[in-house]
Design an enzyme around this catalytic site. Structure first.
Site, PDB file in Angstrom:
ATOM      1  N   CYS A  41       8.600  11.709   4.920  1.00 19.78           N
ATOM      2  CA  CYS A  41       7.460  12.619   5.092  1.00 19.78           C
ATOM      3  C   CYS A  41       7.917  13.759   5.991  1.00 19.78           C
ATOM      4  CB  CYS A  41       6.344  11.817   5.742  1.00 19.78           C
ATOM      5  SG  CYS A  41       4.906  12.764   6.209  1.00 19.78           S
ATOM      6  N   LYS A  94     -11.474  11.745   5.988  1.00 22.35           N
ATOM      7  CA  LYS A  94     -10.453  11.413   4.989  1.00 22.35           C
ATOM      8  C   LYS A  94      -9.767  10.100   5.335  1.00 22.35           C
ATOM      9  CE  LYS A  94      -6.132  13.110   5.442  1.00 22.35           C
ATOM     10  NZ  LYS A  94      -4.933  12.291   5.353  1.00 22.35           N
ATOM     11  N   ASN A  95      -9.351   9.976   6.600  1.00 16.22           N
ATOM     12  CA  ASN A  95      -8.526   8.824   6.954  1.00 16.22           C
ATOM     13  C   ASN A  95      -9.309   7.519   7.036  1.00 16.22           C
ATOM     14  OD1 ASN A  95      -6.280  10.354   6.863  1.00 16.22           O
ATOM     15  ND2 ASN A  95      -6.023  10.589   9.084  1.00 16.22           N
ATOM     16  N   ARG A 128       8.396   7.750   9.250  1.00 15.52           N
ATOM     17  CA  ARG A 128       7.229   6.941   8.906  1.00 15.52           C
ATOM     18  C   ARG A 128       7.565   5.697   8.081  1.00 15.52           C
ATOM     19  NH1 ARG A 128       2.336  10.891   7.373  1.00 15.52           N
ATOM     20  NH2 ARG A 128       1.103   9.149   8.121  1.00 15.52           N
ATOM     21  N   ARG A 163      -5.807  18.598   0.602  1.00 16.27           N
ATOM     22  CA  ARG A 163      -5.703  17.145   0.743  1.00 16.27           C
ATOM     23  C   ARG A 163      -6.734  16.623   1.744  1.00 16.27           C
ATOM     24  NH1 ARG A 163      -0.126  14.957   2.263  1.00 16.27           N
ATOM     25  NH2 ARG A 163      -1.497  13.167   2.206  1.00 16.27           N
ATOM     26  N   ASP A 200      -3.127  14.565  15.214  1.00 17.83           N
ATOM     27  CA  ASP A 200      -3.619  15.366  14.084  1.00 17.83           C
ATOM     28  C   ASP A 200      -4.331  16.641  14.531  1.00 17.83           C
ATOM     29  OD1 ASP A 200      -2.606  13.495  12.369  1.00 17.83           O
ATOM     30  OD2 ASP A 200      -4.514  12.533  11.932  1.00 17.83           O
TER      31      ASP A 200
HETATM   32  N1  EPU Z   1       5.497   3.459  12.387  1.00 21.60           N
HETATM   33  C1  EPU Z   1       6.615   2.679  12.239  1.00 21.60           C
HETATM   34  N2  EPU Z   1       6.543   1.585  11.420  1.00 21.60           N
HETATM   35  C2  EPU Z   1       5.413   1.255  10.744  1.00 21.60           C
HETATM   36  C3  EPU Z   1       4.268   2.065  10.896  1.00 21.60           C
HETATM   37  C4  EPU Z   1       4.340   3.166  11.730  1.00 21.60           C
HETATM   38  O1  EPU Z   1       7.660   2.941  12.846  1.00 21.60           O
HETATM   39  O2  EPU Z   1       5.424   0.261  10.000  1.00 21.60           O
HETATM   40  C5  EPU Z   1       5.541   4.635  13.293  1.00 21.60           C
HETATM   41  C6  EPU Z   1       5.300   5.947  12.564  1.00 21.60           C
HETATM   42  O3  EPU Z   1       6.483   6.432  11.983  1.00 21.60           O
HETATM   43  C7  EPU Z   1       4.754   6.821  13.665  1.00 21.60           C
HETATM   44  C8  EPU Z   1       3.976   5.835  14.546  1.00 21.60           C
HETATM   45  O4  EPU Z   1       4.456   4.543  14.201  1.00 21.60           O
HETATM   46  O5  EPU Z   1       5.811   7.371  14.399  1.00 21.60           O
HETATM   47  C9  EPU Z   1       2.475   5.845  14.359  1.00 21.60           C
HETATM   48  O6  EPU Z   1       2.167   5.774  12.992  1.00 21.60           O
HETATM   49  P1  EPU Z   1       0.812   5.161  12.434  1.00 21.60           P
HETATM   50  O7  EPU Z   1       1.133   3.972  11.607  1.00 21.60           O
HETATM   51  O8  EPU Z   1      -0.146   4.982  13.558  1.00 21.60           O
HETATM   52  O9  EPU Z   1       0.294   6.328  11.513  1.00 21.60           O
HETATM   53  P2  EPU Z   1      -0.187   6.240  10.006  1.00 21.60           P
HETATM   54  O10 EPU Z   1      -1.092   5.083   9.827  1.00 21.60           O
HETATM   55  O11 EPU Z   1       0.954   6.394   9.106  1.00 21.60           O
HETATM   56  C10 EPU Z   1      -2.378   7.591  10.414  1.00 21.60           C
HETATM   57  C11 EPU Z   1      -2.999   8.811   9.838  1.00 21.60           C
HETATM   58  C12 EPU Z   1      -2.219  10.037  10.299  1.00 21.60           C
HETATM   59  C13 EPU Z   1      -2.262  10.070  11.815  1.00 21.60           C
HETATM   60  C14 EPU Z   1      -1.692   8.781  12.384  1.00 21.60           C
HETATM   61  C15 EPU Z   1      -1.772   8.691  13.884  1.00 21.60           C
HETATM   62  C16 EPU Z   1      -3.902   8.081   7.748  1.00 21.60           C
HETATM   63  C17 EPU Z   1      -3.858   8.137   6.275  1.00 21.60           C
HETATM   64  N3  EPU Z   1      -2.968   8.745   8.397  1.00 21.60           N
HETATM   65  O12 EPU Z   1      -1.047   7.561   9.916  1.00 21.60           O
HETATM   66  O13 EPU Z   1      -2.903  11.166   9.785  1.00 21.60           O
HETATM   67  O14 EPU Z   1      -1.502  11.161  12.274  1.00 21.60           O
HETATM   68  O15 EPU Z   1      -2.410   7.651  11.831  1.00 21.60           O
HETATM   69  O16 EPU Z   1      -3.079   8.821  14.317  1.00 21.60           O
HETATM   70  O17 EPU Z   1      -4.789   7.468   8.309  1.00 21.60           O
HETATM   71  C18 EPU Z   1      -3.117  13.255   8.747  1.00 21.60           C
HETATM   72  O18 EPU Z   1      -4.274  12.922   8.459  1.00 21.60           O
HETATM   73  O19 EPU Z   1      -2.687  14.425   8.625  1.00 21.60           O
HETATM   74  C19 EPU Z   1      -2.208  12.237   9.280  1.00 21.60           C
HETATM   75  C20 EPU Z   1      -0.896  12.384   9.299  1.00 21.60           C
END
Ligand code: EPU
Length: 433
Positions: free
Chosen positions: A121, A22-23, A126, A405, A312
């Site tokens: 969220c 998915k991701n 996030r 999802r 995850d």
């Molecule tokens: N963060 C910030 N600012 C930003 C971006 C992120 O503070 O601009 C923080 C987030 O709040 C979090 C940390 O940095 O505390 C890491 O977040 P990251 O950006 O790495 O996560 P994401 O891209 O929002 C993806 C996956 C998540 C998975 C995380 C970590 C997707 C669509 N989502 O989220 O997957 O947990 O990376 O590996 O790719 C899921 O599939 O259930 C899911 C939540």
């Protein structure tokens, strides 16, 4: 709203094919906006999230054709000859945060975009500050009002050196897509190394991008003026694979073989499962999990960025630990509120205390008993399914739209291994998250 009812206590035996990730799929779909030529994605999972993103892309002018591939997976042809609108409304973005990542491709292709901020969220605040700073570093002019990001780069984006203050999967992917079409060279430091980043970078390279270093903290992107279409097979879903590996260890006497998987992507999880007492064998594309008759041993985990233990999979691993012998410590370091499953596991009889924000102590109990529980997010739903498989009696998981999802045909895959699981259809409207 649909619910899932399962009767626990049955050892699982059989094969489970792992779907496309998915991701990765949703980022690859967004990347298709970067070219006017068709992009054909194979090994696509059939999920609510991919359908939702498809609806958003159609608003921008993307033509989408879905067919069944020879391997039974979906194939999705995405073709955006022209961006007819660069506007992503709140109603669609709020339903899936990752749709915010269309901002970069829209901006890189058209020089402007208006995209809703995704909002909060259940697993954490996030924010998207790193995404926006990276786009600004690439020369975008960003304004925010009324919950929308207005981004402009009328003369195109420009390569830059971008050092992320901490690792973000989404910000790395987002900036990578934008940098692919920027003028000049972009150097990313402290980039995320997740396999889905590598999948995206390799797909972009197949489209004509010049990206090196994907999968390491330093990535270099030589911007190109245009990208072309390609055929790309989505990488296997390591989180789905890990979830079924854990489901395969939930009941004594189980033996489950995962197929279409890359075992190295879940290496740390498999090590932890071996430490807990599971027998695990791997080949290039299968993982076999055997669980003997005794209790598993308590094992500690700490979530980390890849290749560390995936956040995850934290909830699903905790489900396994609820019945292990001894006490395990589960530390969550990626999201600040990712223990919403703890009270639900408690309803099944688990003994877990959240010490302070990021740490939970799980004291293994002899038995879980089925109950009504509520899914709070996607991975928490999977954790409740695993606990339900091991519990005595019937467990009913409410709000399974979370599961839909991110897990393709979960009931089908588990019942093929003997699980006593069924979906109860409901017509209630889906609640807002
Ligand atoms: N963060 C910030 N600012 C930003 C971006 C992120 O503070 O601009 C923080 C987030 O709040 C979090 C940390 O940095 O505390 C890491 O977040 P990251 O950006 O790495 O996560 P994401 O891209 O929002 C993806 C996956 C998540 C998975 C995380 C970590 C997707 C669509 N989502 O989220 O997957 O947990 O990376 O590996 O790719 C899921 O599939 O259930 C899911 C939540």
């Amino acid at each position: 709203m649909d619910r899932i009812a399962l009767e626990g206590g049955v050892p699982l035996k059989g094969d489970i094919p792992v779907s496309g990730a998915k991701n990765s799929a949703i980022k690859l779909m967004a990347a298709s906006l970067l070219t006017s030529e068709p992009v054909r994605l194979t090994n696509m999972p059939r999920l609510a999230d991919t359908r939702l993103l498809g609806r958003l892309l159609q608003r921008f002018g993307t033509q989408i054709t879905e067919t069944n591939g020879p391997d039974g997976h979906q194939e999705t042809l995405l073709h955006t000859p022209e961006i007819t609108s660069a506007f992503a409304p709140y109603d669609l973005v709020r339903q899936m945060r990752a749709s915010f990542n269309v901002l970069g491709p829209l901006l890189a292709r058209t020089g402007h975009a208006k995209v809703s901020l995704p909002g909060g969220c259940t697993i954490g605040a996030r924010p998207v500050d790193l995404h926006l700073k990276a786009l600004e570093a690439l020369g975008a002019h960003i304004d925010m009002h009324e919950g929308y990001v207005f981004a402009q780069a009328p003369r195109g984006l420009k390569g830059a050196e971008i050092e992320f203050p901490f690792v973000s999967v989404g910000a790395t992917e987002h900036a990578l897509m934008a940098a692919a079409l920027a003028h000049g060279t972009t150097v990313f430091k402290n980039a995320a190394c997740e396999p889905e980043i590598v999948d995206l970078a390799e797909c972009l390279n197949a489209m004509g991008a010049k990206i090196s270093g994907a999968g390491t903290p330093t990535m270099v992107v030589e911007g190109v003026t245009s990208l072309k279409g390609t055929d790309w097979a989505v990488i296997c879903d390591r989180i789905e694979a890990g979830t079924y590996a854990l489901a395969g260890a939930a009941m004594p006497g189980s033996e489950v073989r995962l197929t279409k998987v890359r075992p190295e992507l879940i290496g740390i999880l498999l090590d932890k499962m071996r430490e807990a007492g599971c027998e695990i064998e791997t080949t290039a594309d299968t993982v076999t999990i055997r669980r003997g008759q005794g209790r598993l041993k308590a094992v500690d985990i700490t979530t980390e960025v890849y290749p560390g233990f995936a956040t995850d999979l934290q909830a699903q691993f905790m489900a396994l630990m609820t019945l292990a012998e001894g006490e395990s410590t589960v530390r969550e370091t990626i999201f600040e509120n990712r223990f919403m499953h703890v009270p639900e596991l408690g309803r099944l009889g688990a003994n877990i205390s959240v010490q302070h924000g990021g740490e939970a102590k799980v004291t293994g109990v002899e038995e879980l008993r089925g109950a009504q529980v509520m899914a709070t997010d996607l991975r928490a739903s999977a954790c409740l399914i695993i606990a339900g498989l091991a519990a005595r009696g019937e467990t009913v998981v409410n709000r399974v739209y979370h599961l839909d999802r991110g897990f393709e045909n979960l009931e089908g895959k588990l019942s093929a291994c003997g699980a006593n699981i069924r979906r109860i259809k409901g017509n209630d409207p889906i609640e807002e998250e």
